[in-house]
Design a protein around this motif. Structure first.
Motif, mmCIF file in Angstrom:
data_model
loop_
_atom_site.group_PDB
_atom_site.id
_atom_site.type_symbol
_atom_site.label_atom_id
_atom_site.label_comp_id
_atom_site.label_asym_id
_atom_site.label_seq_id
_atom_site.Cartn_x
_atom_site.Cartn_y
_atom_site.Cartn_z
ATOM 1 N N GLU A 111 0.838 -1.211 0.000
ATOM 2 C CA GLU A 111 0.000 0.000 0.000
ATOM 3 C C GLU A 111 0.866 1.251 0.000
ATOM 4 O OE1 GLU A 111 -3.632 2.080 -0.011
ATOM 5 O OE2 GLU A 111 -3.354 -0.101 -0.135
ATOM 6 N N ALA A 112 1.944 1.223 0.770
ATOM 7 C CA ALA A 112 2.839 2.376 0.846
ATOM 8 C C ALA A 112 3.609 2.596 -0.453
ATOM 9 C CB ALA A 112 3.820 2.195 2.003
ATOM 10 N N CYS A 113 3.756 1.528 -1.255
ATOM 11 C CA CYS A 113 4.495 1.636 -2.515
ATOM 12 C C CYS A 113 3.651 2.206 -3.648
ATOM 13 C CB CYS A 113 5.036 0.266 -2.923
ATOM 14 S SG CYS A 113 6.369 -0.335 -1.863
ATOM 15 N N ARG A 114 2.346 2.300 -3.447
ATOM 16 C CA ARG A 114 1.472 2.890 -4.473
ATOM 17 C C ARG A 114 1.886 4.333 -4.741
ATOM 18 N NH1 ARG A 114 -4.079 3.339 -2.392
ATOM 19 N NH2 ARG A 114 -4.551 3.999 -4.520
ATOM 20 N N GLY A 115 1.947 4.693 -6.013
ATOM 21 C CA GLY A 115 2.219 6.080 -6.352
ATOM 22 C C GLY A 115 3.668 6.490 -6.215
ATOM 23 N N THR A 116 4.562 5.588 -5.831
ATOM 24 C CA THR A 116 5.981 5.922 -5.745
ATOM 25 C C THR A 116 6.644 5.683 -7.098
ATOM 26 O OG1 THR A 116 6.687 3.695 -5.107
ATOM 27 C CG2 THR A 116 5.970 5.172 -3.326
ATOM 28 N N LYS A 117 7.917 6.033 -7.196
ATOM 29 C CA LYS A 117 8.674 5.815 -8.428
ATOM 30 C C LYS A 117 9.495 4.536 -8.357
ATOM 31 C CE LYS A 117 8.932 10.763 -9.467
ATOM 32 N NZ LYS A 117 9.835 11.924 -9.731
ATOM 33 N N LEU A 118 9.024 3.594 -7.575
ATOM 34 C CA LEU A 118 9.716 2.332 -7.383
ATOM 35 C C LEU A 118 9.892 1.600 -8.715
ATOM 36 C CD1 LEU A 118 10.633 0.809 -4.758
ATOM 37 C CD2 LEU A 118 8.539 -0.540 -4.979
#
Length: 314
Positions: A111-118
């Motif tokens: 959930e925390a990785c959503r919307g990141t530039k990972l």
């Protein structure tokens, strides 16, 4: 790149952290809550060689309580290795701990990785998701886990798929097959066998010892695992990471007798609840996508683990 590794003080996580620090120029952020009692004792030993490394940062925190927005800032690659391992201990009341560490913590991190530039989210799964299978097992085999632990890891895989399909989190799943070597957990068979033989104590073997495993030496596992971050693409793939040799438990004990020069005192007891009789990884996909070829023989790998445990228990 900046690489975040959960479970960095654990068996595989500590070796993976060392690999990126010693073999590449990437920065490593290690996350570990030292949740398991064993890790509170040996975790610092596992990462002693890298604690002061200028490109290593340790975040000591329970994943369920961590501010992931801050921890993920600037991170390119996530390796999610943290979780509670072990098949037999996953039955009964302890399953709640497995659900928290292996399912809820995974969901919160995704959930925390959503919307990141990972660039990639690499999830460490296990051969336990397959259950009982005959012959070599490829990644498209039906998943029929025999233990609550296997169910939690299968759920983690499905969460990766859900967040990839719905939110574009760039997930890759690796299924490890019985990893062994220096720093192996104290509840795993090789560690137990070696410790017992060093102390001239009897070895308890569940079942009749004819069960076989696809044993993977930790350096082979780490090279295959690390290559996922360095290889372009792969998003959405599921890949077996297996070993060079299969053997039965009885054959392992015989090999340890040769290496230690001691006669094992074996007690056959109980049943292998929640475990398949045999595991055997088809690693054709790993070879095709990663160039993965395990190199360490059982004799060499066991010798290296024996040397490490002699130091630990001296």
């Amino acid at each position: 790149m900046k690489i975040l590794i959960t479970g960095a003080a654990g068996f595989i996580g500590s070796h993976l952290s060392e690999y990126f620090l010693n073999e590449t120029e990437h920065d490593v952020i290690g996350v570990d809550g030292f949740v398991r009692e064993e890790l509170s004792v040996i975790g610092t030993r596992n990462i002693a060689s890298i604690l002061q490394h200028p490109r290593f940062t340790l975040i000591r925190a329970n994943m369920l309580q961590l501010d992931w927005t801050k921890a993920l800032d600037g991170v390119d690659i996530v390796y999610h290795l943290a979780g509670i391992p072990g098949v037999r201990s996953s039955f009964g009341r302890s399953f709640a701990n497995y659900a928290d560490s292996n399912i809820l913590a995974t969901q919160q991190l995704l959930e925390a990785c959503r919307g990141t530039k990972l660039r990639k989210f690499i999830f460490a799964s296990t051969s336990s998701v397959y259950g009982e299978k005959a012959g070599q097992v490829s990644e498209d085999a039906a998943l029929t886990p025999l233990s609550p632990y296997g169910v939690t890891k299968q759920t983690g895989e499905q969460l990766c798929r859900v967040y990839r399909v719905n939110d574009g989190v760039p997930t890759v799943v690796l299924r490890f097959f019985t990893v062994y070597g220096p720093r192996q957990r104290s509840d795993m068979a090789f560690h137990i066998f070696i410790r017992s033989m060093l102390k001239d104590e009897p070895i308890s073997v569940y079942g009749d010892g004819t069960q076989t495993r696809d044993f993977t030496f930790v350096s082979d596992c780490v090279r295959g695992t690390a290559s996922v971050a360095l290889q372009p693409g792969l998003i959405g793939e599921t890949i077996n990471i297996g070993g060079k040799e299969r053997a039965s438990v009885n054959e392992i004990i015989q090999l340890l007798e040769t290496l230690t020069g001691k006669q094992a005192k074996v007690n056959y007891t109980g049943t292998t609840r929640g475990e398949p009789k045999h595991t055997w990884a088809n690693i054709a996909r790993a070879y095709q996508l990663l160039g993965y070829e395990p190199a360490v023989t059982l004799a060499t790998g066991l010798s290296l683990e024996l040397d490490d445990l002699k130091k630990l228990y001296s």
